[in-house]
Design a protein around this motif. Sequence first.
Motif, mmCIF file in Angstrom:
data_model
loop_
_atom_site.group_PDB
_atom_site.id
_atom_site.type_symbol
_atom_site.label_atom_id
_atom_site.label_comp_id
_atom_site.label_asym_id
_atom_site.label_seq_id
_atom_site.Cartn_x
_atom_site.Cartn_y
_atom_site.Cartn_z
ATOM 1 N N GLY A 9 43.903 40.483 31.994
ATOM 2 C CA GLY A 9 44.745 40.539 33.538
ATOM 3 C C GLY A 9 45.285 40.121 34.437
ATOM 4 O O GLY A 9 46.036 39.194 33.442
ATOM 5 N N VAL A 10 44.833 39.798 35.594
ATOM 6 C CA VAL A 10 46.213 39.040 36.499
ATOM 7 C C VAL A 10 45.176 38.277 37.314
ATOM 8 O O VAL A 10 44.360 39.004 37.863
ATOM 9 C CB VAL A 10 47.304 39.753 36.927
ATOM 10 C CG1 VAL A 10 48.405 40.807 36.233
ATOM 11 C CG2 VAL A 10 46.590 40.673 37.732
ATOM 12 N N GLU A 11 45.558 37.145 37.970
ATOM 13 C CA GLU A 11 44.993 36.893 39.069
ATOM 14 C C GLU A 11 47.016 36.086 39.784
ATOM 15 O O GLU A 11 47.061 35.544 39.004
ATOM 16 C CB GLU A 11 44.057 35.658 38.726
ATOM 17 C CG GLU A 11 43.857 35.823 36.996
ATOM 18 C CD GLU A 11 42.317 36.968 37.951
ATOM 19 O OE1 GLU A 11 42.116 37.097 39.418
ATOM 20 O OE2 GLU A 11 41.652 37.473 37.529
ATOM 21 N N GLY A 41 37.931 36.343 33.136
ATOM 22 C CA GLY A 41 38.920 34.842 33.353
ATOM 23 C C GLY A 41 38.754 34.774 34.506
ATOM 24 O O GLY A 41 39.196 33.617 34.756
ATOM 25 N N THR A 42 38.365 34.973 35.305
ATOM 26 C CA THR A 42 38.815 34.626 36.786
ATOM 27 C C THR A 42 38.070 33.431 37.228
ATOM 28 O O THR A 42 38.781 32.309 37.716
ATOM 29 C CB THR A 42 38.148 35.656 37.708
ATOM 30 O OG1 THR A 42 38.730 36.865 37.507
ATOM 31 C CG2 THR A 42 38.795 35.109 39.332
ATOM 32 N N ALA A 43 37.158 32.319 36.785
ATOM 33 C CA ALA A 43 36.448 31.760 37.720
ATOM 34 C C ALA A 43 37.362 30.030 36.516
ATOM 35 O O ALA A 43 37.813 29.564 36.830
ATOM 36 C CB ALA A 43 35.383 31.557 36.873
ATOM 37 N N GLY A 82 32.438 54.119 32.835
ATOM 38 C CA GLY A 82 33.685 54.589 32.976
ATOM 39 C C GLY A 82 34.253 53.582 33.903
ATOM 40 O O GLY A 82 35.811 54.569 34.393
ATOM 41 N N THR A 83 34.478 52.588 34.274
ATOM 42 C CA THR A 83 35.744 51.395 35.017
ATOM 43 C C THR A 83 36.297 50.854 33.516
ATOM 44 O O THR A 83 36.163 50.130 32.724
ATOM 45 C CB THR A 83 34.793 50.298 35.262
ATOM 46 O OG1 THR A 83 33.273 51.244 36.840
ATOM 47 C CG2 THR A 83 35.461 50.061 36.816
ATOM 48 N N VAL A 84 37.734 51.281 33.799
ATOM 49 C CA VAL A 84 38.195 50.657 33.018
ATOM 50 C C VAL A 84 39.252 49.867 33.323
ATOM 51 O O VAL A 84 38.913 48.355 32.546
ATOM 52 C CB VAL A 84 39.677 52.026 32.703
ATOM 53 C CG1 VAL A 84 40.570 51.627 31.616
ATOM 54 C CG2 VAL A 84 39.222 52.831 32.575
ATOM 55 N N LEU A 85 39.322 49.619 34.733
ATOM 56 C CA LEU A 85 39.947 48.126 34.960
ATOM 57 C C LEU A 85 39.284 48.225 36.917
ATOM 58 O O LEU A 85 38.779 48.923 37.609
ATOM 59 C CB LEU A 85 41.569 48.561 35.472
ATOM 60 C CG LEU A 85 43.237 47.463 36.040
ATOM 61 C CD1 LEU A 85 44.694 48.224 34.670
ATOM 62 C CD2 LEU A 85 42.304 47.606 37.533
ATOM 63 N N ALA A 86 38.956 46.535 36.666
ATOM 64 C CA ALA A 86 38.716 46.561 38.323
ATOM 65 C C ALA A 86 38.524 45.043 38.734
ATOM 66 O O ALA A 86 39.595 44.438 38.001
ATOM 67 C CB ALA A 86 36.920 46.595 38.078
HETATM 68 P P1 HAM Z 1 34.682 43.148 35.380
HETATM 69 O O1 HAM Z 1 34.524 44.167 36.388
HETATM 70 O O2 HAM Z 1 33.293 42.252 34.667
HETATM 71 O O3 HAM Z 1 35.916 42.469 36.001
HETATM 72 O O4 HAM Z 1 34.760 43.892 34.093
HETATM 73 C C1 HAM Z 1 36.510 44.207 34.472
HETATM 74 C C2 HAM Z 1 36.916 44.836 33.265
HETATM 75 O O5 HAM Z 1 35.753 44.677 31.518
HETATM 76 C C3 HAM Z 1 35.611 46.688 33.080
HETATM 77 O O6 HAM Z 1 36.496 47.024 33.998
HETATM 78 C C4 HAM Z 1 35.312 46.886 32.233
HETATM 79 O O7 HAM Z 1 37.081 47.442 31.378
HETATM 80 C C5 HAM Z 1 35.901 45.556 30.943
HETATM 81 N N1 HAM Z 1 34.093 45.388 30.506
HETATM 82 C C6 HAM Z 1 33.737 44.860 31.240
HETATM 83 N N2 HAM Z 1 32.023 44.402 30.070
HETATM 84 C C7 HAM Z 1 32.366 45.159 29.699
HETATM 85 C C8 HAM Z 1 31.318 44.513 28.212
HETATM 86 N N3 HAM Z 1 30.754 44.214 27.754
HETATM 87 N N4 HAM Z 1 32.242 45.281 27.107
HETATM 88 C C9 HAM Z 1 33.608 46.134 26.752
HETATM 89 N N5 HAM Z 1 34.636 45.765 28.394
HETATM 90 C C10 HAM Z 1 34.214 45.841 29.486
HETATM 91 C C11 HAM Z 1 35.581 40.863 35.758
HETATM 92 O O8 HAM Z 1 35.488 40.515 35.061
HETATM 93 C C12 HAM Z 1 36.735 40.249 36.981
HETATM 94 N N6 HAM Z 1 37.086 38.913 36.439
HETATM 95 C C13 HAM Z 1 37.420 40.879 37.190
HETATM 96 C C14 HAM Z 1 38.857 40.684 38.069
HETATM 97 C C15 HAM Z 1 40.007 39.799 38.021
HETATM 98 N N7 HAM Z 1 38.795 40.188 39.432
HETATM 99 C C16 HAM Z 1 39.391 39.509 40.286
HETATM 100 N N8 HAM Z 1 40.580 39.259 39.428
#
Ligand code: HAM
Length: 414
Positions: free
Chosen positions: A128-130, A82-84, A278-282
Motif C-alpha cells: 500500500g501507499v499513504e 497499515g494506515t493507522a 472481488g476487491t483487489v485494491l481499495a
Molecule cells: P481494506 O479495504 O480493508 O482497506 O483492505 C485493502 C485490501 O486488502 C482489500 O481490497 C483486499 O484486497 C485485501 N484484504 C482485506 N482483507 C483481506 C483478507 N481477509 N484476506 C485477503 N485479503 C484481504 C485497508 O486496509 C485500508 N488501510 C486501505 C487504505 C490505505 N486506505 C487508505 N490508505
Amino acid sequence: MNIKAVRGTKDILFKDSEKFNNIVNVASEVFENYGYGRIITPIFEETALFKRGIGEGTDIVEKEMYTFEDKGGRSVTLRPEGTASVVRSYLEHKIGKQEEFSKFYYFGPMFRYERPQAGRYREFNQLGVEAFGSSEAVLDAEVISLGYGLLEKIGIEELEVQINSVGGKESRIAYREKLVDYLSDKVELLCEDCKTRYEKNPLRVLDCKVKSCQEATKDAPVLTENLSEEETAHYEEVKKYLDAFDVKYTENPKLVRGLDYYSKTVFEIVTNKLGAQGTVLAGGRYDGLVETMGGKATPGVGFAAGVERIMLLLDQDKLTKKAPVAIVWLGEESKEFSFKLAERLRKDGVKINIELKSKSMRAQMKKIDKLGAKYAIIIGEDEMKNNQVQLKNLKERTQTVYSIEDVVAIWKGE
Ligand code: HAM
C-alpha cells in the motif's frame, strides 16, 4: 507430528513464492517511480491505535482484531491494516514538522479474524501507499492511477475502477440522518448484520451485498447529492484528472468502505473473477485521520491491495522477465568448469539451474524440461577443452556453439 497451519493462514512456497516476490518487486519499482519511500512499522501495536483510527463501530474493530494482553499486561493487537500504523509513525517522528508533503509505501502481513474462504484469509499480505500533506484532487487521481497502473503492470486484466465521494464529516452526519430516516420503515428487510449497522454505522448498509439489503437501499438518498459545494468541486476535479490520465472508472454512489476514517474520495479496483472477494485494491482520502490520532489537521490519501488476491488473478508467465537457463554438464571432468560458468552468469543476473551430481544427458534434459528452462548450456569434455559451450534453444530445438565470452555477453544483453 500432526500440527497444521492455523485456519485462515497458509504457507507460500515454490511457484507461489516466486509470484509473491515478483509482485513485491514490481510494486516497489512502481512506488519508487512515483516518489514513495518505504516504511516498515511493527506488526503489533497498542490496541487503542486501531480502535481510534479505524473506528469503534467498524466490523474490523468490533469482530476481527487479534487482540491479546502481553506479559506486561498491555493490550496489543496484530495490525489489521497499515494506515493507522503509518499515521502513528508519522506523528511519533514529527514528520509533518520536517516536510510539508510525505509519501510512504509498505508491504507486509495483516491479520483479521474473518471467516476464511478463497481470497479471504486471517493472515494476508497487503502492499500500500499513504501520502500526507496535500488535499489537491490531482493527488487522489494520481494515487488511483498509480494503483491501476501497478495492477496492469503486474499483468492483471479486466479490472474496474469504482469511485465515489463520501464527503466530509459534516455532510456525512447530515446524510446519515437522511439515510436513517429513509431506512426507518425498512429495517425488517435488512440482514442481521445490517440491522446492527443501521444502529451503529448506517452508511455501511449501502454497500451490503445481501439482495434484500440492496433492494431496501434501491431508492435511498444519494451521497454525492448531499455534499457541500467544496466537496462536490473536489470530486469533479478528481474525475477530470482521471480522464486526463486515461483511467476508466465507474461511479458507484453506494461505495462507502468499511473503515471510518475516509473523507471525500473513496475507490476500489474490482474484478468479477474472485467471487465475493472481488476487491483487489481499495483506498481513499482520510483528511481527518491525523487529527483524530492527536496531530495537527493534515490531509492524507492512500490505498492497499491484497497480495494473495493479486496472486489468484495472476498468469505466472507475464512476470517471468528472464528466461531461466540450465547448465547441463557431462562427465566429472567438466564439473568445475561448468560450476564456474554458473557462478559467473549468476553474478550477471542470469537465473541458472545446474545439477549437483553427474547424471546422463537424458536425465538432465528431462529434469530441466520440468523446470521450464528455455535454454540449455551443454558442456562436455570437448567444449571444455575449447573453452566453448553448446547453446540449445529448447523451444526451437536449435543448437549453436559459442565461446564462453560470447555466451556471457548474450545474457548481459551486450
Ligand atoms: P481494506 O479495504 O480493508 O482497506 O483492505 C485493502 C485490501 O486488502 C482489500 O481490497 C483486499 O484486497 C485485501 N484484504 C482485506 N482483507 C483481506 C483478507 N481477509 N484476506 C485477503 N485479503 C484481504 C485497508 O486496509 C485500508 N488501510 C486501505 C487504505 C490505505 N486506505 C487508505 N490508505
